[in-house]
Design a protein around this motif. Structure first.
Motif, PDB file in Angstrom:
ATOM      1  N   TRP A   1      11.848 -19.496 -23.913  1.00 53.92           N
ATOM      2  CA  TRP A   1      12.892 -20.035 -24.668  1.00 53.92           C
ATOM      3  C   TRP A   1      13.748 -18.969 -25.536  1.00 53.92           C
TER       4      TRP A   1
ATOM      5  N   TRP B   1      19.688 -10.734 -33.826  1.00 53.52           N
ATOM      6  CA  TRP B   1      18.872 -11.692 -33.340  1.00 53.52           C
ATOM      7  C   TRP B   1      18.582 -13.028 -34.174  1.00 53.52           C
TER       8      TRP B   1
ATOM      9  N   LEU C   1      21.646 -19.980 -33.654  1.00 49.29           N
ATOM     10  CA  LEU C   1      22.774 -21.026 -33.024  1.00 49.29           C
ATOM     11  C   LEU C   1      22.591 -20.770 -31.256  1.00 49.29           C
ATOM     12  N   GLY C   2      21.437 -20.352 -30.712  1.00 52.63           N
ATOM     13  CA  GLY C   2      21.438 -20.506 -29.321  1.00 52.63           C
ATOM     14  C   GLY C   2      21.146 -21.653 -28.761  1.00 52.63           C
ATOM     15  N   THR C   3      19.935 -22.317 -28.799  1.00 51.33           N
ATOM     16  CA  THR C   3      19.553 -23.612 -28.263  1.00 51.33           C
ATOM     17  C   THR C   3      19.083 -24.238 -29.548  1.00 51.33           C
TER      18      THR C   3
ATOM     19  N   ARG D   1      12.791 -23.619 -34.036  1.00 53.90           N
ATOM     20  CA  ARG D   1      11.693 -22.410 -34.098  1.00 53.90           C
ATOM     21  C   ARG D   1      12.058 -21.427 -35.318  1.00 53.90           C
TER      22      ARG D   1
ATOM     23  N   TYR E   1      23.884 -18.614 -26.525  1.00 58.84           N
ATOM     24  CA  TYR E   1      24.718 -17.968 -27.592  1.00 58.84           C
ATOM     25  C   TYR E   1      25.674 -17.186 -26.942  1.00 58.84           C
TER      26      TYR E   1
ATOM     27  N   GLN F   1      21.018 -14.556 -35.762  1.00 57.32           N
ATOM     28  CA  GLN F   1      22.261 -15.202 -35.245  1.00 57.32           C
ATOM     29  C   GLN F   1      22.085 -15.981 -34.035  1.00 57.32           C
ATOM     30  N   ARG F   2      21.584 -15.051 -33.065  1.00 59.34           N
ATOM     31  CA  ARG F   2      21.606 -15.704 -31.954  1.00 59.34           C
ATOM     32  C   ARG F   2      20.275 -17.002 -31.765  1.00 59.34           C
ATOM     33  N   LEU F   3      19.409 -16.567 -32.331  1.00 59.76           N
ATOM     34  CA  LEU F   3      18.131 -17.494 -32.348  1.00 59.76           C
ATOM     35  C   LEU F   3      18.611 -18.778 -33.041  1.00 59.76           C
TER      36      LEU F   3
ATOM     37  N   ALA G   1      17.794 -18.739 -25.158  1.00 55.77           N
ATOM     38  CA  ALA G   1      18.608 -18.978 -26.381  1.00 55.77           C
ATOM     39  C   ALA G   1      19.542 -17.856 -26.408  1.00 55.77           C
TER      40      ALA G   1
ATOM     41  N   LYS H   1      28.325 -19.496 -25.328  1.00 56.76           N
ATOM     42  CA  LYS H   1      28.971 -20.083 -26.372  1.00 56.76           C
ATOM     43  C   LYS H   1      30.282 -19.272 -26.809  1.00 56.76           C
TER      44      LYS H   1
ATOM     45  N   ALA I   1      10.194 -16.206 -33.217  1.00 52.75           N
ATOM     46  CA  ALA I   1      11.004 -16.591 -34.056  1.00 52.75           C
ATOM     47  C   ALA I   1      10.294 -16.068 -35.557  1.00 52.75           C
TER      48      ALA I   1
ATOM     49  N   GLU J   1      15.970 -25.696 -29.334  1.00 56.18           N
ATOM     50  CA  GLU J   1      14.722 -25.135 -29.465  1.00 56.18           C
ATOM     51  C   GLU J   1      14.681 -23.992 -30.388  1.00 56.18           C
ATOM     52  N   SER J   2      15.477 -22.954 -30.102  1.00 57.11           N
ATOM     53  CA  SER J   2      15.305 -21.626 -30.625  1.00 57.11           C
ATOM     54  C   SER J   2      15.889 -21.930 -32.249  1.00 57.11           C
TER      55      SER J   2
END
Lengths: 251, 188, 322
Positions: free
Chosen positions: C299, A144, A150-152, A158, C307, A146-148, C303, C310, A95, A154-155
């Motif tokens: 992770w 990337w 909104l992903g989880t 971070r 995404y 965006q994905r990090l 992640a 979703k 990240a 944890e992401s």
């Protein structure tokens, strides 16, 4: 061009070159260690592009000063380096590196756009070459982010940590070099404040879109590019070791 | 090892090397979504010239059959009739027609319209089945994510500048010849 | 039961006839179980070798002594990642998954070329690896480009095209350093002494000890034996290394006029087995680095996958086709 202007321009080109070199060096530390094979290849491509840009700026610096790029890269002390501190920080987790690259990509993209009109022809020509690559970098790191973001959980956590950790350092990118006004007045480089405004606008939207908070503006002034962290000395010791052990040798 | 790993799903990659040229399958990339698939395809397959366009397609969307498979089980000649009122869609037809060694696999032959993949295969055979065909791929047009023409500069031009990736810029033959000459001179 | 045996015999005959005709076997075609298993083993090992092989040279990217060498090395190591990618793809067409293959590598169950378990001690190692190790790999890969299995053949053709610069950039450096400063010459001589024998071992066991060779030759996976390729390589390399004033660390090496071969000394196969079994100088370090990268990247992979999921469910709710 007056000798004074030439000196400021040379310093500016050197700072641009050092930025690319130091960042590319940090990014290359991920090669062989990235989260997934395809991204290992992709992130390395960005590092290669940045090294190519460094080569261009060191080349323009050489035209003004006669200093050989490898001489500048391998035989300068840390205090003589002119990169922004943002770029010398250790790579951190994925990240951290991704967000740093994103911040720098937006900066390079908004600057390259304006450098297309530089009154200093070599800069305009270089910008024309560099801009398409910066557009792709932006596309990649924005995707990337965006994905990090909104992903989880944890992401997201971070990525927010990365934004928070990088924020105090990022504004040094917009700090003009001593004497830079002569370059701005000559139409050689865009005004830093304009870059900062454009950059902030894009970042604000991107962070919001990625579910992230934009930190508060740092109170302290970023200070000049002659001040570095201890990380730069470590980085350069590693980078320069072989060359310095064999001065005069051709590699 | 802990939680099971995901290496993301696979997308097949098709490359067009010049404007108007035939797309050809060059391999696949792992990606979580079409945008990253397209970017990964560019980074994995376009490190050197020459490319003007890329397509990526989720691997599962493709109907692939070898000649041997078609000969072994001829039920493909009588596909189940599609439901009444089913709309026809475009399917791209890719074929392998040569046994010559190459980097690329199936090449684009054309398009058919059909209600589903099975019907598309039959129509493809009727339209493009002349001569030996070793492999057939039926690709729904709707499953394709394509690079944009506006992005050619940022996606594909940068590969042109990285000449250090090409063998021709390393003049080892000349260097070796000179070294040999030097050795002979030293001996003399 | 009799019918099944007859069918399999007929299928095997047809399969071997196709190969003899020079036809490629493609995904979906019938193939003997042993062919499929051998290829999955060979191809995945080859893929693992590329990935692990990024590490010994990758360690020198940050220490490359000129900007040009830095970029060239970075591009080379990046290519190796790409080569691993093409090869994993070829194995996937046979039914292996990348998750399984990576797990086998990181668990220590899967093998990879033992040449990458040696340390890179100096910058000259990078030069010598390019010239010798990639040179040897090219010989092997050029042969495999004729392989009967389509996806493997195509991966090899692409890899061969890209590998050319790997060897040449290394050779260029070796020539330059052999004629450079005394320190450079000493450095490259030292590197040759450490990499010569591991390179020769890359061609595999001697023919009389290589158990799979016969079936691999019959099924068009290999077209030349290990010893044949190794001898070709030695014949090409020895004169060139000597032209540069460098010595080959083989006191028994001599030129045989009759066969026109450079006859080399005994290979230490004990060392080979030690390294293959995991007791080489860097085995733990190499796998450890890969494991760490894999675990720290978990992770990230999750992640990005989350995404994507979703997005699909959002599109589902909005009635937009996924």
């Amino acid at each position: 061009m007056s000798p004074e202007m030439q000196q400021v321009l040379a310093e500016k080109l050197l700072s641009m070159a050092d930025d690319e070199l130091v960042l590319a060096h940090r990014n290359s530390e991920w090669t062989g260690h990235a989260p997934i094979l395809e991204e290992d290849i992709a992130f390395t491509n960005i590092a290669l592009d940045e090294m190519g840009h460094a080569r261009i700026w060191y080349g323009l610096h050489q035209e003004l000063t006669g200093i050989d790029p490898d001489e500048a890269i391998y035989f300068r002390e840390p205090r003589a380096y002119r990169n922004a501190r943002l770029l010398e920080l250790p790579r951190g987790d994925w990240a951290f590196s991704l967000v740093r690259q994103y911040f720098f990509d937006v900066f390079e993209m908004v600057r390259a756009e304006r450098l297309l009109e530089s009154a200093y022809r070599p800069l305009a020509e270089a910008a024309a070459k560099i801009r398409p690559e910066e557009l792709y970098h932006y596309r990649h790191t924005h995707t990337w982010l965006q994905r990090l973001g909104l992903g989880t959980d944890e992401s997201s956590r971070r990525t927010q940590s990365a934004v928070d950790a990088l924020w105090p350092h990022v504004f040094q990118l917009f700090e003009p070099l001593p004497g830079e006004e002569v370059l701005v007045n000559a139409g050689f480089v865009p005004e830093s404040i304009a870059l900062e405004t454009a950059w902030k606008k894009i970042i604000q939207e991107a962070l919001a879109g990625a579910g992230l908070h934009m930190p508060a503006q740092p109170a302290a002034s970023p200070g000049g590019r002659t001040e570095h962290t201890a990380h730069l000395a470590d980085l350069l010791a590693e980078m320069q070791g072989v060359a310095r052990a064999n001065p005069g040798a051709e590699w | 090892m802990g939680a099971p790993d995901t290496q993301w799903p696979r997308y097949e990659v098709f490359q067009q090397t010049r404007p108007g040229g035939r797309y050809q399958n060059v391999g696949s990339v792992h990606a979580p979504d079409p945008e990253i698939a397209l970017q990964n395809a560019r980074d994995v397959f376009v490190r050197r010239p020459q490319t003007v366009s890329l397509w990526v397609v989720p691997a599962g969307e493709i109907l692939a059959r070898t000649r041997e498979e078609l000969e072994k089980d001829p039920s493909w000649r009588r596909p189940a009739p599609p439901p009444a009122g089913a709309t026809e869609k475009v399917y791209h037809v890719f074929q392998k027609r040569s046994q010559r060694r190459s980097m690329g696999y199936v090449t684009h032959s054309g398009e058919v319209r059909a209600a589903n993949r099975d019907q598309a295969l039959l129509r493809a055979w009727e339209q493009f089945g002349e001569g030996p065909v070793f492999v057939w791929w039926i690709v729904p047009a709707g499953a394709i994510t394509s690079s944009e023409e506006a992005d050619v500069a940022s996606m594909f031009q940068p590969a042109q500048d990285k000449s250090y990736r090409l063998p021709g810029v390393y003049h080892t033959r000349t260097l070796m010849r000179e070294a040999k000459k030097q050795q002979e001179e030293d001996k003399a | 039961m009799g019918n099944e045996v007859a069918n399999d015999t007929a299928r095997l005959a047809a399969f071997e006839a196709r190969i003899a005709r020079g036809e490629k076997i493609e995904p979906g075609d019938w193939m003997p179980d042993r062919y499929r298993k051998q290829l999955i083993r060979m191809i995945s090992q080859h893929a693992h070798s590329e990935i692990v092989g990024m590490l010994p040279e990758g360690a020198w990217i940050t220490r490359a002594p000129s900007l040009r060498r830095k970029m060239v090395l970075l591009a080379k190591v990046q290519d190796e990642a790409g080569h691993g990618q093409y090869l994993y793809h070829a194995a996937e067409t046979l039914g292996a998954t990348r998750e399984e293959m990576l797990e086998a590598l990181l668990d220590g169950r899967a093998k990879y070329a033992s040449v990458f378990n040696y340390p890179t001690l100096t910058w000259a190692d990078v030069a010598v690896i390019g010239w010798l190790v990639d040179g040897a790999a090219i010989k092997n890969q050029t042969m495999l480009a004729q392989c009967s299995y389509g996806p493997y053949s195509r991966a090899m053709v692409r890899i061969c095209a890209e590998e050319g610069f790997h060897m040449k950039q290394g050779k260029e450096m070796c020539i330059l350093y052999a004629q450079g400063t005394p320190e450079q010459k000493r450095m490259v001589q030292d590197a040759i002494e450490r990499w010569w024998w591991p390179t020769l071992m890359m061609f595999g066991l001697p023919d009389d000890e290589s158990t799979n060779s016969e079936i691999l030759l019959r099924w068009g996976v290999k077209t030349k034996t290990n010893d044949t390729l190794r001898q070709e390589f030695v014949n090409e390399m020895v004169p060139q290394i000597q032209v540069l004033g460098l010595a080959i660390p083989d006191p028994d090496l001599y030129y045989d006029e009759a066969s026109e071969n450079w006859i080399y000394g005994e290979i230490n196969w004990d060392e080979f087995w030690q390294v293959v079994k995991g007791d080489g100088p860097c085995n733990e370090e190499r796998l450890g680095a890969r494991r760490q990268a894999h675990e720290e990247g978990q992770w990230v992979r999750e992640a990005v996958a989350a995404y994507a999921e979703k997005q699909i469910s959002v599109q589902g709710e909005q009635g937009v086709p996924a």
